[in-house]
Write an enzyme that holds these catalytic residues in place. Structure first.
Site, mmCIF file in Angstrom:
data_model
loop_
_atom_site.group_PDB
_atom_site.id
_atom_site.type_symbol
_atom_site.label_atom_id
_atom_site.label_comp_id
_atom_site.label_asym_id
_atom_site.label_seq_id
_atom_site.Cartn_x
_atom_site.Cartn_y
_atom_site.Cartn_z
ATOM 1 N N GLY A 32 1.366 -1.138 -17.575
ATOM 2 C CA GLY A 32 0.835 -0.327 -16.470
ATOM 3 C C GLY A 32 0.979 1.166 -16.686
ATOM 4 O O GLY A 32 0.023 1.926 -16.522
ATOM 5 N N HIS A 83 2.959 -5.831 -19.816
ATOM 6 C CA HIS A 83 3.600 -4.843 -18.926
ATOM 7 C C HIS A 83 3.307 -3.411 -19.415
ATOM 8 O O HIS A 83 4.223 -2.669 -19.786
ATOM 9 C CB HIS A 83 5.111 -5.103 -18.842
ATOM 10 C CG HIS A 83 5.748 -4.476 -17.620
ATOM 11 N ND1 HIS A 83 6.782 -5.043 -16.938
ATOM 12 C CD2 HIS A 83 5.484 -3.311 -16.970
ATOM 13 C CE1 HIS A 83 7.149 -4.263 -15.931
ATOM 14 N NE2 HIS A 83 6.358 -3.197 -15.932
ATOM 15 N N LEU A 87 0.853 -1.204 0.000
ATOM 16 C CA LEU A 87 0.000 0.000 0.000
ATOM 17 C C LEU A 87 0.889 1.255 0.000
ATOM 18 O O LEU A 87 0.885 2.041 0.929
ATOM 19 C CB LEU A 87 -0.940 -0.021 1.211
ATOM 20 C CG LEU A 87 -2.118 0.948 1.149
ATOM 21 C CD1 LEU A 87 -3.143 0.506 0.111
ATOM 22 C CD2 LEU A 87 -2.794 1.078 2.530
ATOM 23 N N GLY A 88 1.655 1.380 -1.090
ATOM 24 C CA GLY A 88 2.459 2.598 -1.283
ATOM 25 C C GLY A 88 1.633 3.599 -2.075
ATOM 26 O O GLY A 88 0.403 3.580 -2.030
ATOM 27 N N ARG A 89 2.351 4.464 -2.821
ATOM 28 C CA ARG A 89 1.620 5.495 -3.564
ATOM 29 C C ARG A 89 0.670 4.882 -4.584
ATOM 30 O O ARG A 89 -0.485 5.296 -4.693
ATOM 31 C CB ARG A 89 2.614 6.428 -4.259
ATOM 32 C CG ARG A 89 3.295 7.349 -3.275
ATOM 33 C CD ARG A 89 4.411 8.111 -3.935
ATOM 34 N NE ARG A 89 5.637 7.334 -3.902
ATOM 35 C CZ ARG A 89 6.854 7.855 -3.839
ATOM 36 N NH1 ARG A 89 7.009 9.156 -3.841
ATOM 37 N NH2 ARG A 89 7.929 7.094 -3.799
ATOM 38 N N ILE A 90 1.139 3.872 -5.326
ATOM 39 C CA ILE A 90 0.276 3.266 -6.349
ATOM 40 C C ILE A 90 -0.819 2.446 -5.668
ATOM 41 O O ILE A 90 -1.990 2.506 -6.058
ATOM 42 C CB ILE A 90 1.102 2.396 -7.322
ATOM 43 C CG1 ILE A 90 2.102 3.282 -8.076
ATOM 44 C CG2 ILE A 90 0.194 1.669 -8.305
ATOM 45 C CD1 ILE A 90 3.096 2.508 -8.948
ATOM 46 N N ILE A 97 0.151 -6.235 -10.816
ATOM 47 C CA ILE A 97 0.530 -5.022 -11.554
ATOM 48 C C ILE A 97 1.924 -4.570 -11.106
ATOM 49 O O ILE A 97 2.439 -3.556 -11.562
ATOM 50 C CB ILE A 97 -0.554 -3.922 -11.321
ATOM 51 C CG1 ILE A 97 -0.451 -2.745 -12.301
ATOM 52 C CG2 ILE A 97 -0.554 -3.437 -9.884
ATOM 53 C CD1 ILE A 97 -1.069 -2.986 -13.615
ATOM 54 N N GLY A 98 2.549 -5.350 -10.187
ATOM 55 C CA GLY A 98 3.833 -4.933 -9.587
ATOM 56 C C GLY A 98 5.030 -5.526 -10.323
ATOM 57 O O GLY A 98 5.530 -4.935 -11.273
ATOM 58 N N ARG A 99 5.472 -6.702 -9.869
ATOM 59 C CA ARG A 99 6.587 -7.397 -10.511
ATOM 60 C C ARG A 99 6.287 -8.888 -10.581
ATOM 61 O O ARG A 99 5.783 -9.480 -9.618
ATOM 62 C CB ARG A 99 7.876 -7.203 -9.703
ATOM 63 C CG ARG A 99 8.590 -5.897 -9.973
ATOM 64 C CD ARG A 99 9.158 -5.793 -11.398
ATOM 65 N NE ARG A 99 9.831 -4.544 -11.661
ATOM 66 C CZ ARG A 99 9.243 -3.434 -12.148
ATOM 67 N NH1 ARG A 99 7.959 -3.419 -12.447
ATOM 68 N NH2 ARG A 99 9.955 -2.344 -12.357
ATOM 69 N N GLU A 159 9.946 -11.774 -18.370
ATOM 70 C CA GLU A 159 9.479 -10.946 -19.496
ATOM 71 C C GLU A 159 10.580 -10.805 -20.551
ATOM 72 O O GLU A 159 11.743 -10.705 -20.187
ATOM 73 C CB GLU A 159 9.084 -9.562 -18.965
ATOM 74 C CG GLU A 159 7.885 -9.632 -18.068
ATOM 75 C CD GLU A 159 7.573 -8.301 -17.375
ATOM 76 O OE1 GLU A 159 8.116 -7.257 -17.783
ATOM 77 O OE2 GLU A 159 6.784 -8.316 -16.428
HETATM 78 C C1 GLV Z 1 7.272 -0.173 -14.370
HETATM 79 O O1 GLV Z 1 7.140 -1.344 -14.206
HETATM 80 C C2 GLV Z 1 7.967 0.676 -13.455
HETATM 81 O O2 GLV Z 1 8.608 0.156 -12.523
HETATM 82 O O3 GLV Z 1 7.908 1.895 -13.633
#
Ligand code: GLV
Length: 320
Positions: free
Chosen positions: A282, A280, A153-156, A231-233, A262
């Site tokens: 996002g 990828h 639960l960071g900025r994104i 949506i992270g890694r 990837e």
């Molecule tokens: C994209 O995956 C980023 O880390 O900006």
């Protein structure tokens, strides 16, 4: 005074190349037939590096004795060994904030695509099944009434939570610690989060600490109605365990924007109807990628003009 030398090992967006060319001597080693030799020849002149995805580890740092700053294009910087940079007094920057809304929008899009099977529904129209077979089958899952668990639960993560609240979802989270001033329900373990929620949104960074955090045990806890969104890694999920969980019905479906290796996505995942896969994307709009590029340039310019970076990562804080 001669311009500071910046290493650019991979081609970057125009906005970056043009911005850097104005102020720096660029070493575009990707243009050389022998990039390793080009780096060795440039090494003494290089004081900064503009990095797009490639590894910045001890071997890389050893080649550049005068390096002062690594400006990473991307908010995630698991490709950069920031602790090694810190030990050598090298500043590391990333591109936070400018991509937060874009990534959060994509995350919600991917969640809805997955829950309501929208990519399969589109394939139904394009493949002629609507006319030939009739209506697309009703989806077994709905967004309505879902409990969303956010890992990271960071900025994104917070931008995703705000959007999900507007969709009426109940929000829970797990992270290293409970956050002051956050009203969402905290779980001190990931398995507790997965047990309580039916929807798990992964927004965690990559790296050793999060490697394969989501494995067979977590997927079992999420359960047969469960939706996993990443949506992270890609490295946060054990992809083989996920394929097994999707094939066996241990969870209902997954929406993935990121993968372990990837751009290679296992065929077994591509063969599954209950996996929605994106390449990828996002942050991948012209608007947002240009803003990220400007921040890469801004960090390098600021560093060489003032000795301060705009967005240092936590391992290399700005010295006061
Ligand atoms: C994209 O995956 C980023 O880390 O900006």
């Amino acid at each position: 005074m001669s311009k500071p030398g910046i290493l650019v090992p991979r081609p970057m967006r125009d906005v970056v190349m043009r911005g850097l060319e104005k102020r720096f001597a660029l070493y575009k080693t990707f243009e050389s037939e022998d990039p390793d030799r080009a780096i060795a020849e440039a090494a003494d002149h290089v004081r900064g590096a503009a990095i797009l995805g490639q590894k910045v580890d001890v071997a890389f740092l050893d080649k550049l004795p005068n390096l002062e700053i690594v400006a990473n294009f991307g908010v995630g910087y698991d490709n950069v060994d920031a602790h090694d940079c810190s030990a050598r007094g090298i500043m590391v920057t990333n591109t936070p904030d400018v991509l937060t809304d874009e990534v959060a929008d994509t995350a919600l899009g991917l969640l809805i695509m997955t829950v309501r099977e929208l990519s399969a529904a589109e394939r139904w129209v394009r493949g002629g099944s609507w006319a030939a077979k009739g209506a697309f089958p009703l989806t077994k899952t709905t967004l309505i009434g879902r409990k969303l668990g956010i890992l990271g639960l960071g900025r994104i993560g917070k931008a995703i939570a705000r959007r999900a609240e507007a969709f009426g979802l109940e929000i829970h989270y797990h992270g290293r610690s409970r956050q002051a001033g956050v009203a969402y329900t905290y779980h001190d373990t990931l398995s507790g989060l997965a047990q309580t929620c039916d929807t798990l949104m992964l927004v965690a960074p990559g790296g050793e600490q999060t490697h394969h955090m989501v494995d067979a045990t977590i997927l079992k806890a999420l359960g047969p109605d469960g939706i996993l969104i990443n949506i992270g890694r890609g490295s946060v999920v054990n992809e083989l365990d996920l394929i097994e969980a999707l094939s066996s019905g241990t969870i209902h479906a997954a929406g993935l924007d990121v993968f372990e290796h990837e751009p290679n996505v296992p065929q077994a995942l591509l063969d599954l109807e209950n996996a929605v896969v994106l390449p990828h994307v996002g942050s991948a709009s012209v608007h947002t990628r240009d803003a990220m590029g400007q921040l890469v340039v801004g960090n390098l310019v600021s560093w060489f003009d003032t000795g301060r970076a705009i967005t240092p990562v936590s391992e290399t804080p700005q010295k006061e």
